[in-house]
Design a protein around this motif. Structure first.
Motif, PDB file in Angstrom:
ATOM      1  N   PHE A  33       1.053  -1.332   0.023  1.00  0.00           N
ATOM      2  CA  PHE A  33      -0.047   0.127  -0.063  1.00  0.00           C
ATOM      3  C   PHE A  33       0.947   1.163  -0.074  1.00  0.00           C
ATOM      4  CE2 PHE A  33      -2.389  -3.488   1.805  1.00  0.00           C
ATOM      5  CZ  PHE A  33      -3.646  -3.236   1.400  1.00  0.00           C
ATOM      6  N   CYS A  71       1.217   4.135   1.821  1.00  0.00           N
ATOM      7  CA  CYS A  71       0.878   4.629   2.913  1.00  0.00           C
ATOM      8  C   CYS A  71       1.018   5.944   3.112  1.00  0.00           C
ATOM      9  CB  CYS A  71       2.029   3.862   3.975  1.00  0.00           C
ATOM     10  SG  CYS A  71       1.888   2.032   4.195  1.00  0.00           S
ATOM     11  N   ASP A 130      -1.707   3.424  -5.671  1.00  0.00           N
ATOM     12  CA  ASP A 130      -2.677   3.004  -4.784  1.00  0.00           C
ATOM     13  C   ASP A 130      -2.100   2.037  -3.921  1.00  0.00           C
ATOM     14  OD1 ASP A 130      -4.376   5.324  -5.420  1.00  0.00           O
ATOM     15  OD2 ASP A 130      -5.711   4.124  -6.739  1.00  0.00           O
ATOM     16  N   VAL A 131      -2.358   0.686  -4.772  1.00  0.00           N
ATOM     17  CA  VAL A 131      -2.040  -0.566  -4.180  1.00  0.00           C
ATOM     18  C   VAL A 131      -1.232  -1.582  -5.195  1.00  0.00           C
ATOM     19  CG1 VAL A 131      -3.147  -2.441  -2.975  1.00  0.00           C
ATOM     20  CG2 VAL A 131      -4.321  -0.198  -2.825  1.00  0.00           C
ATOM     21  N   VAL A 174      -8.255   0.553   6.553  1.00  0.00           N
ATOM     22  CA  VAL A 174      -8.367   0.254   5.064  1.00  0.00           C
ATOM     23  C   VAL A 174      -7.356  -0.798   4.760  1.00  0.00           C
ATOM     24  CG1 VAL A 174      -8.195   1.372   2.610  1.00  0.00           C
ATOM     25  CG2 VAL A 174      -9.411   2.673   4.725  1.00  0.00           C
ATOM     26  N   ARG A 175      -6.429  -0.721   5.027  1.00  0.00           N
ATOM     27  CA  ARG A 175      -5.310  -1.855   4.648  1.00  0.00           C
ATOM     28  C   ARG A 175      -5.618  -3.123   5.303  1.00  0.00           C
ATOM     29  NH1 ARG A 175      -1.444   2.252   6.317  1.00  0.00           N
ATOM     30  NH2 ARG A 175      -0.499   0.944   8.046  1.00  0.00           N
ATOM     31  N   THR A 197       6.364   1.167  -0.401  1.00  0.00           N
ATOM     32  CA  THR A 197       5.387   1.294   0.775  1.00  0.00           C
ATOM     33  C   THR A 197       5.410   2.804   1.156  1.00  0.00           C
ATOM     34  OG1 THR A 197       6.741   0.827   2.450  1.00  0.00           O
ATOM     35  CG2 THR A 197       5.715  -0.876   1.231  1.00  0.00           C
ATOM     36  N   PHE A 223      -5.217   5.038   1.952  1.00  0.00           N
ATOM     37  CA  PHE A 223      -4.338   4.037   2.389  1.00  0.00           C
ATOM     38  C   PHE A 223      -3.444   4.066   3.376  1.00  0.00           C
ATOM     39  CE2 PHE A 223      -5.561   4.097  -2.171  1.00  0.00           C
ATOM     40  CZ  PHE A 223      -6.362   3.199  -2.257  1.00  0.00           C
TER      41      PHE A 223
END
Length: 537
Positions: free
Chosen positions: A294, A296, A421-422, A306-307, A455, A301
């Motif tokens: 994620f 961060c 985002d991810v 959410v994670r 991250t 996020f």
């Protein structure tokens, strides 16, 4: 520190091979063979010397050994360049390579290592202690390796063939730690060291020497024996050729047709096909993972709720069964249970879509839309189901599959927030060792490119990355095993709760090879193919 956990190995019997085994027929390896000799492609002949050809599943065109972590280039470099010591992935031990033997202990924080007498590079020049010092210093300054080598305070050349190391502090097992980490530092001439991408291979002292190479998809890496090698594991073939075949079909075809004698990352869906052609397909437990990472620094996020919701939303059993053919294991901590430092994490993720919805509601993100960045290799086959699972809890997920996303994930010079985002990707830190420290330092070390970029956990502003690294530092400086384990346990708990990057499963390594054509070859418990003890029949 040196011991890897005991690995389990499963050989596939599929389709007609099962029927043949039931009928009491003698099979070679795990499959029914298309030749009378078994384990050979039709029409193949025995080889003396010959060319060992392999089908590889990853691509990379940077040959720089400093901070090397590419799933293609790292094993290639390990065949051609030596460290003072090297990890034996099959025995779990650290063995002398360029070193003449074990480190000589001068004090609790001082060691000396003598070079192997007569060690030369493939161009005939001698390996010197100055080369070793330059390589270690360059790796200590590299963002990828620096955290793992931070306990080495100083490295100097005592004389032309002896290297002195001064450690920053004593630890529970300083001597074995030093050997293991020095395996990261693959030695090559100091004059060739650069921080930049290397588009041509370096000169090494290993059993093999690089030939013409193209590490892009569809290319090949060529190797020739190093005539000047005087170590314990000389090359046992006339040449090696690694075919770079990222596409599953191309890799499986190369193996099935006998173009390659071994291939990595065999998709479960193709196991029967290969077994029935006579190929041996083995599944070996490993530290390999598929992970979610994620951003961060980027809302929402930067909210651990959410994670965590993402991890509760995924149906792991279904993912492993349907997409990986059972060749993975669910997890209860970052490390597998067999690891000596295993500790069940304070947060264990199991499929719980209601929990995921609750966390998203609590965080005010019930209608979150985001893009899931996916690297274009075997893990992309999992993306569709993950997308469906996430959408089932109310998330709107768009997939973005990219061949080379990592440059865009590096920390920006102006320290601004990264765009992604991810991220869904695979990883396997066990190529650097299996002790807890190397795994925790790799992804979560505060000063690494994983936490400064990627991250961006070190920049999240909640202090959790810093807290984690304080415990990791305590573990490193512990002088007894219990104190170290207690600190490790804190580390495992923090990353399970914060999940800046966290595994979805531990994947088994599935390798195919023609047992009738090659001997001494073992399916690796880590990423890559290794032919140090292999020769063609």
């Amino acid at each position: 520190m040196e011991q890897q956990y005991s690995l389990s190995r499963r050989t596939f019997l599929a389709g007609s091979a099962v029927a043949a085994a039931t009928a009491g027929l003698a099979l070679s390896g795990c499959g029914s063979s298309s030749s009378s000799e078994g384990g050979k492609p039709s029409g193949s002949a025995a080889n003396t010397g010959g060319v060992i050809t392999a089908a590889c599943s990853y691509k990379n065109a940077n040959y720089n050994p400093i901070g090397a972590s590419s799933a293609l280039m790292l094993p290639a470099i390990q065949h051609c360049l030596e460290g003072l010591y090297e990890l034996n992935y099959f025995s779990g031990k650290t063995e002398a390579a360029l070193a003449a033997g074990e480190p000589t202990k001068v004090s609790d924080t001082e060691y000396e290592v003598a070079l192997r007498q007569g060690a030369k590079y493939s161009d005939g020049t001698e390996v010197t202690a100055d080369d070793v010092v330059a390589v270690v210093e360059a790796n200590k300054a590299n963002a990828t390796y620096k955290d793992m080598l931070s306990f080495i305070d100083e490295v100097t050349a005592k004389d032309a063939s002896t290297v002195s190391f001064k450690l920053a502090y004593p630890s529970v097992d300083s001597d074995s730690l030093l050997k293991e980490r020095l395996s990261l530092c693959r030695v090559f001439p100091a004059a060739e060291i650069t921080k930049e991408t290397m588009t041509t291979p370096p000169t090494g002292s290993g059993a093999w020497a690089f030939g013409e190479c193209n590490g892009e998809d569809g290319g090949e890496l060529n190797f020739t024996p190093n005539a000047n090698y005087n170590g314990a594991k000389p090359a046992s073939a006339d040449a090696m050729q690694w075919l770079v075949r990222v596409d599953n079909t191309a890799r499986v075809t190369a193996l099935q047709e006998g173009t390659a004698v071994a291939g990595e990352n065999i998709p479960f869906a193709n196991s029967d096909q290969l077994v029935n052609a006579g190929v041996t397909v083995d599944s070996v437990s490993s530290y390999g993972i598929g992970f979610l990472m994620f951003n961060c620094q980027k809302a929402p996020f930067n909210d651990k709720r959410v994670r965590q919701a993402f991890h509760y939303a995924i149906d792991y059993d279904k993912l492993i069964k349907n997409q990986l053919g059972g060749n993975a294991e669910t997890l209860t901590s970052y490390l597998p249970k067999d690891n000596p430092a295993y500790h069940e994490a304070s947060t264990v993720y199991k499929y719980d879509p209601e929990k995921a919805k609750s966390l998203l509601k609590e965080a005010g993100q019930e209608n979150l839309s985001f893009t899931l960045l996916v690297i274009d290799n075997w893990i992309k086959d999992l993306a569709a189901q993950i997308q469906q699972d996430l959408q089932a809890v109310g998330l709107t997920c768009t997939l973005d599959v990219q061949a080379a996303p990592y440059p865009s994930l590096a920390a920006k010079e102006d320290n601004s927030v990264l765009d992604y985002d991810v991220f869904l990707a695979p990883g396997d830190v066990s190529c650097f060792g299996t002790n807890a420290d190397v795994h925790l330092a790799w992804f979560y070390g505060e000063n690494t490119d994983w936490c400064q970029g990627r991250t961006c956990w070190a920049k999240a502003g909640d202090g959790k990355c810093q807290e984690f690294n304080e415990y990791l530092d305590q573990a490193r400086k512990a002088t007894d095993a219990n104190t170290r384990q207690e600190a490790y346990n804190k580390c495992f708990d923090i990353i399970s709760e914060e999940v800046p990057l966290y595994p979805l499963f531990h994947k088994k390594v599935v390798t195919g090879y023609w047992a009738g054509l090659i001997e001494g070859f073992e399916p690796s418990p880590t990423t890559g193919l290794y032919f140090h003890n292999a020769k063609l029949k």
